[in-house]
Write a protein that holds these residues in place. Structure first.
Motif, PDB file in Angstrom:
ATOM      1  N   LEU A  28       0.858  -1.196   0.000  1.00  0.00           N
ATOM      2  CA  LEU A  28       0.000   0.000   0.000  1.00  0.00           C
ATOM      3  C   LEU A  28       0.889   1.240   0.000  1.00  0.00           C
ATOM      4  CD1 LEU A  28      -2.476  -0.962   2.866  1.00  0.00           C
ATOM      5  CD2 LEU A  28      -2.876  -1.240   0.424  1.00  0.00           C
ATOM      6  N   ASP A  29       0.440   2.311  -0.695  1.00  0.00           N
ATOM      7  CA  ASP A  29       1.106   3.615  -0.620  1.00  0.00           C
ATOM      8  C   ASP A  29       0.252   4.541   0.243  1.00  0.00           C
ATOM      9  OD1 ASP A  29       3.163   2.802  -2.128  1.00  0.00           O
ATOM     10  OD2 ASP A  29       2.530   3.768  -3.988  1.00  0.00           O
ATOM     11  N   VAL A  30       0.839   5.095   1.314  1.00  0.00           N
ATOM     12  CA  VAL A  30       0.108   5.917   2.277  1.00  0.00           C
ATOM     13  C   VAL A  30       0.674   7.332   2.235  1.00  0.00           C
ATOM     14  CG1 VAL A  30      -0.542   6.186   4.688  1.00  0.00           C
ATOM     15  CG2 VAL A  30      -0.298   3.897   3.721  1.00  0.00           C
ATOM     16  N   GLY A  31      -0.202   8.327   2.046  1.00  0.00           N
ATOM     17  CA  GLY A  31       0.274   9.711   1.954  1.00  0.00           C
ATOM     18  C   GLY A  31      -0.448  10.681   2.860  1.00  0.00           C
ATOM     19  N   GLN A  37       0.361   8.959  10.511  1.00  0.00           N
ATOM     20  CA  GLN A  37       0.506   8.931  11.973  1.00  0.00           C
ATOM     21  C   GLN A  37      -0.095   7.654  12.564  1.00  0.00           C
ATOM     22  OE1 GLN A  37      -1.243  12.705  12.917  1.00  0.00           O
ATOM     23  NE2 GLN A  37       0.715  13.757  12.934  1.00  0.00           N
ATOM     24  N   ALA A  38      -1.175   7.129  11.937  1.00  0.00           N
ATOM     25  CA  ALA A  38      -1.751   5.865  12.384  1.00  0.00           C
ATOM     26  C   ALA A  38      -0.746   4.725  12.183  1.00  0.00           C
ATOM     27  CB  ALA A  38      -3.043   5.590  11.621  1.00  0.00           C
ATOM     28  N   LEU A  39      -0.045   4.740  11.051  1.00  0.00           N
ATOM     29  CA  LEU A  39       0.983   3.729  10.784  1.00  0.00           C
ATOM     30  C   LEU A  39       2.107   3.794  11.826  1.00  0.00           C
ATOM     31  CD1 LEU A  39       1.497   3.654   6.922  1.00  0.00           C
ATOM     32  CD2 LEU A  39       1.022   1.711   8.388  1.00  0.00           C
ATOM     33  N   VAL A  76       1.535  -4.985   9.931  1.00  0.00           N
ATOM     34  CA  VAL A  76       2.460  -4.215   9.094  1.00  0.00           C
ATOM     35  C   VAL A  76       3.819  -4.921   9.122  1.00  0.00           C
ATOM     36  CG1 VAL A  76       3.522  -1.986   8.666  1.00  0.00           C
ATOM     37  CG2 VAL A  76       1.237  -2.088   9.650  1.00  0.00           C
ATOM     38  N   ASN A  77       4.181  -5.534   8.012  1.00  0.00           N
ATOM     39  CA  ASN A  77       5.441  -6.310   7.961  1.00  0.00           C
ATOM     40  C   ASN A  77       6.648  -5.463   7.565  1.00  0.00           C
ATOM     41  OD1 ASN A  77       4.229  -8.686   8.714  1.00  0.00           O
ATOM     42  ND2 ASN A  77       3.717  -9.284   6.622  1.00  0.00           N
ATOM     43  N   GLN A  78       6.374  -4.395   6.783  1.00  0.00           N
ATOM     44  CA  GLN A  78       7.506  -3.595   6.271  1.00  0.00           C
ATOM     45  C   GLN A  78       7.008  -2.185   5.988  1.00  0.00           C
ATOM     46  OE1 GLN A  78       9.111  -5.056   2.600  1.00  0.00           O
ATOM     47  NE2 GLN A  78      11.114  -4.171   2.926  1.00  0.00           N
ATOM     48  N   MET A  79       7.881  -1.181   6.211  1.00  0.00           N
ATOM     49  CA  MET A  79       7.500   0.211   5.942  1.00  0.00           C
ATOM     50  C   MET A  79       8.699   0.919   5.319  1.00  0.00           C
ATOM     51  SD  MET A  79       5.597   2.949   8.425  1.00  0.00           S
ATOM     52  CE  MET A  79       6.978   3.549   9.361  1.00  0.00           C
ATOM     53  N   LEU A  80       8.440   1.634   4.165  1.00  0.00           N
ATOM     54  CA  LEU A  80       9.524   2.301   3.425  1.00  0.00           C
ATOM     55  C   LEU A  80       9.071   3.687   3.009  1.00  0.00           C
ATOM     56  CD1 LEU A  80      12.280   2.136   1.896  1.00  0.00           C
ATOM     57  CD2 LEU A  80      10.989   1.264  -0.061  1.00  0.00           C
ATOM     58  N   LYS A  81       9.886   4.710   3.342  1.00  0.00           N
ATOM     59  CA  LYS A  81       9.557   6.088   2.945  1.00  0.00           C
ATOM     60  C   LYS A  81      10.081   6.348   1.541  1.00  0.00           C
ATOM     61  CE  LYS A  81       9.163   8.309   7.447  1.00  0.00           C
ATOM     62  NZ  LYS A  81       9.554   9.427   8.317  1.00  0.00           N
ATOM     63  N   ARG A  88       5.428   3.519   1.648  1.00  0.00           N
ATOM     64  CA  ARG A  88       4.986   2.232   1.081  1.00  0.00           C
ATOM     65  C   ARG A  88       5.103   1.171   2.174  1.00  0.00           C
ATOM     66  NH1 ARG A  88       6.766   0.927  -4.803  1.00  0.00           N
ATOM     67  NH2 ARG A  88       5.113   2.477  -5.066  1.00  0.00           N
ATOM     68  N   VAL A  89       3.980   0.474   2.434  1.00  0.00           N
ATOM     69  CA  VAL A  89       3.961  -0.529   3.492  1.00  0.00           C
ATOM     70  C   VAL A  89       3.543  -1.878   2.917  1.00  0.00           C
ATOM     71  CG1 VAL A  89       3.533   1.060   5.385  1.00  0.00           C
ATOM     72  CG2 VAL A  89       1.609   0.125   4.131  1.00  0.00           C
ATOM     73  N   LEU A  90       4.026  -2.917   3.559  1.00  0.00           N
ATOM     74  CA  LEU A  90       3.634  -4.286   3.206  1.00  0.00           C
ATOM     75  C   LEU A  90       2.771  -4.813   4.349  1.00  0.00           C
ATOM     76  CD1 LEU A  90       4.037  -6.708   1.238  1.00  0.00           C
ATOM     77  CD2 LEU A  90       5.907  -7.429   2.724  1.00  0.00           C
ATOM     78  N   VAL A  91       1.484  -5.082   4.039  1.00  0.00           N
ATOM     79  CA  VAL A  91       0.557  -5.513   5.087  1.00  0.00           C
ATOM     80  C   VAL A  91       0.088  -6.934   4.795  1.00  0.00           C
ATOM     81  CG1 VAL A  91      -0.241  -3.192   5.617  1.00  0.00           C
ATOM     82  CG2 VAL A  91      -1.424  -4.502   3.873  1.00  0.00           C
ATOM     83  N   GLU A  92      -0.266  -7.654   5.879  1.00  0.00           N
ATOM     84  CA  GLU A  92      -0.781  -9.014   5.766  1.00  0.00           C
ATOM     85  C   GLU A  92      -2.099  -9.083   6.526  1.00  0.00           C
ATOM     86  OE1 GLU A  92       0.358 -13.579   7.105  1.00  0.00           O
ATOM     87  OE2 GLU A  92       1.728 -11.917   7.534  1.00  0.00           O
ATOM     88  N   GLY A  93      -3.191  -9.423   5.820  1.00  0.00           N
ATOM     89  CA  GLY A  93      -4.497  -9.529   6.460  1.00  0.00           C
ATOM     90  C   GLY A  93      -4.548 -10.694   7.423  1.00  0.00           C
ATOM     91  N   LEU A  94      -5.163 -10.480   8.615  1.00  0.00           N
ATOM     92  CA  LEU A  94      -5.214 -11.527   9.631  1.00  0.00           C
ATOM     93  C   LEU A  94      -6.644 -12.013   9.891  1.00  0.00           C
ATOM     94  CD1 LEU A  94      -2.648 -10.043  12.201  1.00  0.00           C
ATOM     95  CD2 LEU A  94      -2.230 -11.748  10.420  1.00  0.00           C
TER      96      LEU A  94
END
Length: 775
Positions: A28-31, A37-39, A76-81, A88-94
């Motif tokens: 996901l791309d978060v802007g 701030q939630a992330l 949230v497995n990974q987060m990259l600015k 850009r974050v890598l998320v896994e649904g649970l």
């Protein structure tokens, strides 16, 4: 079925046009600020966040009513600015979850979620549904050919019924609303049935698409031969090296349109016209019109912008380097810079520099551009009488082209130049339209962000342009156009200012241009002052610069012919170079005169003294006015005459003086036209002096208009008039009381040598101007 758990508090991340099922892994791309701030909150705690989808994609700041209540707990497995500021974050649904409480804050949004646990084992009925789903999904893949067999193999290995339904749904081309319905179906059995229904519908749609495709293929076979021959022709052109053919043009124009980064609507129009051009024969007249249009669209700046150097001290230094004086104009430019530095959003102001020729209006606009570090473009409006000059020609004409505003923007190559509209008072209008009305849109900050040119047709943004206009006479500018501009008057230079300009700017420039140096030419200050007084009479400094050039030419000839090695020009030797003085300035009278008063005049060349003479002769009361006077001065004389007749007893004048005397009022230098509302008190004083036989003080100059009741009205140009009085050797100036506010504009060097006498009635004028006893 499913079992419910206790509430869990999580940070909320709303998704736009996207939905995450449990067990899905997604980038996901978060802007948005709240989302970022939630992330960050989730990363600080246990890396868990709650994902839910917005009902509308266009909502920027979603509230509780704008999101679905059922979503997915994700890790949230990974987060990259990223460089552009987004994350850009890598998320896994649970797990699925239902929002029970919505807690919004300024920083981020939190929700209390009731999580839903699903059984992993499949019942017998669910196993049968799973086999049907896999069978239908395999047939769908064969028809669509958009999903690989590897994907099907990975789906076929899934043994959990709920996960199979979710993963299959994620691979189908469903709308967000349909995917949300599947997410909200907690019953695994119902979910599998929904998937079966959707797969059945999709298979029918794909079957219809295949039939339609076959029909289209048959119709395409008719044109296939033409297409093949056309491609052969293109290949032959390439082999022959004919790169200038239409194909090369199309490629070139396509590249230019893409690189121009136009607004979306303009780019659409450009590509549409390009398709028309591609289909049109090269011999067609319209073909060249369309190509010309597309080239103009690609050559106009749409986004290129120079960055303003918002340094007030640097800008002030540049303005002072280029121009002496003009304090009000410089102050206005620096004010604009200061506001721009604070807001960075100020719309381009529209300044109108009004003043006589030669005072530096055009060069000042160039200096403004240099001080802002912006591109400069100049457009002369003198003699423009066709509206198409401003708005452009419509493309129905062969040879049509944009107006001069768009042409100027192309020349500037940026969207924020300093754009000079020169001689805006010299426009005219005729049957071809009114160009001044076309400029109303250009020079209105509220409208010019969508300026419409007849040729371009699409709106063009002029709001970032700083427009500067110049005019000699603001009376020649139509009122609606004048209302859109901030008018700054440049009245002309005083004698002292001309002296400084000649010493600092003009003479050094001419010395350099004529190949001379300070070592072989020296011009004394008193010599320059004599040139200013006796060889030039203008508001600006163009003629003064010509005289400096003449001095340099004469000096160059002397040096080259070995007459002298060094030329020193003094007040005495200036006549040898420039000849006899061309002008003479008024001087104060050597003694008090009867029937003669000294007035102060304001001309386009600055200020001057004006002697007004009155003579009486036996006659029948005829009033004669000579000296090439304008209507306003004639009316001033009539008003003075009427006032004296009404106050004859108080002034000790024979009430019947007009019955046996002819009165002649003359203003010397009859060849020079004279007009203006400031000679009333001077004419009245000279007339009363002649009638009472009392002399007028020789050191007094006066200016002011008179009413029939003797009131003295204010005038303009007090600064220039004071300079002329000082030059003529006068020591006292009688002026209207209402003009006292203008005294601060007069240079201190002049003010200390003059005594200013403010008056509000003619009686006060006579008290200070006349000498001797009453008759």
């Amino acid at each position: 079925m499913s079992d419910k758990q206790q509430l869990k508090r999580l940070a909320l991340l709303p998704l736009r046009g996207l939905l995450v099922y449990p067990t899905m892994v997604l980038h996901l791309d978060v802007g948005r600020k709240k989302s970022v701030q939630a992330l960050e909150k989730a990363m600080v705690e246990d890396h868990e966040i709650f994902l839910t989808t917005q009902r509308e994609i266009s909502t920027d700041e979603p509230e509780e009513k704008d999101i679905y209540t059922i979503g997915t707990l994700a890790k949230v497995n990974q987060m990259l600015k990223l460089p552009n500021g987004t994350i850009r974050v890598l998320v896994e649904g649970l797990q699925r979850g239902t929002i029970e409480n919505y807690i919004d804050s300024e920083e981020y949004t939190e929700v209390e979620v009731e999580l839903i646990d699903e059984r992993q084992e499949a019942t017998v009925e669910e196993q049968a549904l799973m086999r049907n789903v896999l069978d239908q999904f395999e047939q769908y893949i064969k028809l669509s050919k958009k999903i690989s067999q590897e994907t099907f193999a990975s789906v076929a290995d899934i043994i959990e019924p709920g996960r199979l339904a979710d993963i299959t749904s994620s691979h189908l081309p469903l709308k967000i609303v349909q995917k949300q319905q599947i997410l909200e179906t907690f019953s695994v059995e119902d979910r599998l049935k929904q998937i079966l229904t959707i797969l059945s519908n999709e298979k029918e749609v794909l079957g219809l698409e295949k039939k339609i495709g076959q029909r289209v293929k048959k119709s395409m076979e008719k044109t296939q031969k033409e297409y093949y021959l056309r491609e052969q022709m293109k290949a032959i052109q390439k082999e022959l090296g004919d790169r200038e053919g239409k194909e090369g043009e199309i490629e070139e124009l396509t590249e230019k349109i893409t690189e121009a980064l136009m607004p979306e609507t303009v780019a659409e129009k450009a590509f549409k016209e390009l398709k028309r051009y591609e289909k049109m024969p090269a011999s067609s007249a319209e073909s060249s019109v369309i190509r010309n249009y597309i080239e103009w669209l690609t050559q106009i700046p749409w986004h290129e912008e120079t960055e303003d150097l918002l340094d007030i001290h640097r800008s002030e230094k540049i303005l002072d380097e280029d121009h002496y004086g003009l304090e009000k104009v410089k102050e206005r430019v620096l004010e604009y810079l200061a506001v721009q530095q604070l807001t960075n959003e100020l719309k381009g102001p529209i300044l109108c520099l009004a003043g006589p020729p030669g005072v530096g209006k055009t060069s000042l606009a160039r200096s403004i551009a240099r001080s802002l570090d912006r591109n400069f473009v100049r457009m002369s409006l003198g003699g423009v009488r066709d509206e198409a000059e401003i708005r452009g020609h419509r493309r129905t004409y062969v040879g049509s082209m944009p107006g001069r505003i768009i042409q100027g923007m192309k020349k500037a190559s940026t969207i924020n130049p300093v754009f000079l509209l020169d001689e805006i008072d010299k426009m005219a209008n005729d049957f071809r339209g009114d160009p001044s009305s076309a400029l109303l849109e250009v020079l209105d900050p509220e409208q010019n962000n969508t300026f419409s040119d007849h040729f371009i047709e699409e709106p063009y943004d002029l709001s970032k342009v700083m427009f500067v206009t110049t005019a000699n006479n603001i009376g020649g500018i139509p009122a609606p156009l004048r209302d859109r501009m901030e008018i700054i008057h440049i009245p002309g230079y005083t004698e002292l200012e001309k002296l400084q300009i000649a010493q600092t700017y003009l003479l050094p420039k001419q010395v350099k241009d004529h190949g001379l140096t300070k070592g072989n030419l020296q011009v004394k200050e008193e010599a320059i002052l004599k040139v200013v007084r006796y060889y030039t009479r203008e508001a600006g400094v163009r003629n003064l610069e010509r005289q400096m050039a003449t001095i340099c030419r004469k000096a160059a000839k002397m040096i080259v012919s070995n007459e002298r090695k060094k030329v020193i020009v003094t007040e005495k030797t200036i006549e040898n170079m420039l000849g006899q003085p061309k002008f003479s300035y008024g001087k104060a009278e050597s003694e008090d005169q009867i029937g003669a008063a000294t007035g102060l005049a304001y001309t386009t060349a600055g200020g001057d003294t004006l002697s007004i003479e009155v003579s009486l002769s036996p006659g029948k009361g005829k009033l004669t006015l000579t000296g090439k006077l304008g209507d306003v001065m004639k009316e001033s004389a009539q008003a003075a005459f009427s006032y004296i007749r009404s106050k004859s007893e108080e002034l000790n004048i024979d009430p019947t003086f007009n019955e046996h005397n002819d009165i002649h009022i003359h203003v010397p230098e009859g060849a020079t036209p004279k007009d203006g509302p400031s000679a009333g008190i001077t004419m009245a004083t000279a007339l009363i002096s002649a009638l009472t036989n009392r002399a007028v003080r020789r050191e007094v100059g006066m200016t002011g208009e008179i009413t029939l009741r003797g009131r003295v009205l204010p005038i303009g140009g007090l600064k220039e008039k004071s300079m002329s009085a000082h030059r003529a050797g006068l020591t006292h100036i009688i002026m209207p009381k209402e003009n006292e506010k203008d005294l601060e504009d007069i240079p201190e060097s002049v003010r200390k040598d003059l005594t200013f006498i403010p008056v509000s009635h003619l009686d006060e004028v006579l008290k200070h101007a006349l000498v001797g006893n009453k008759k």
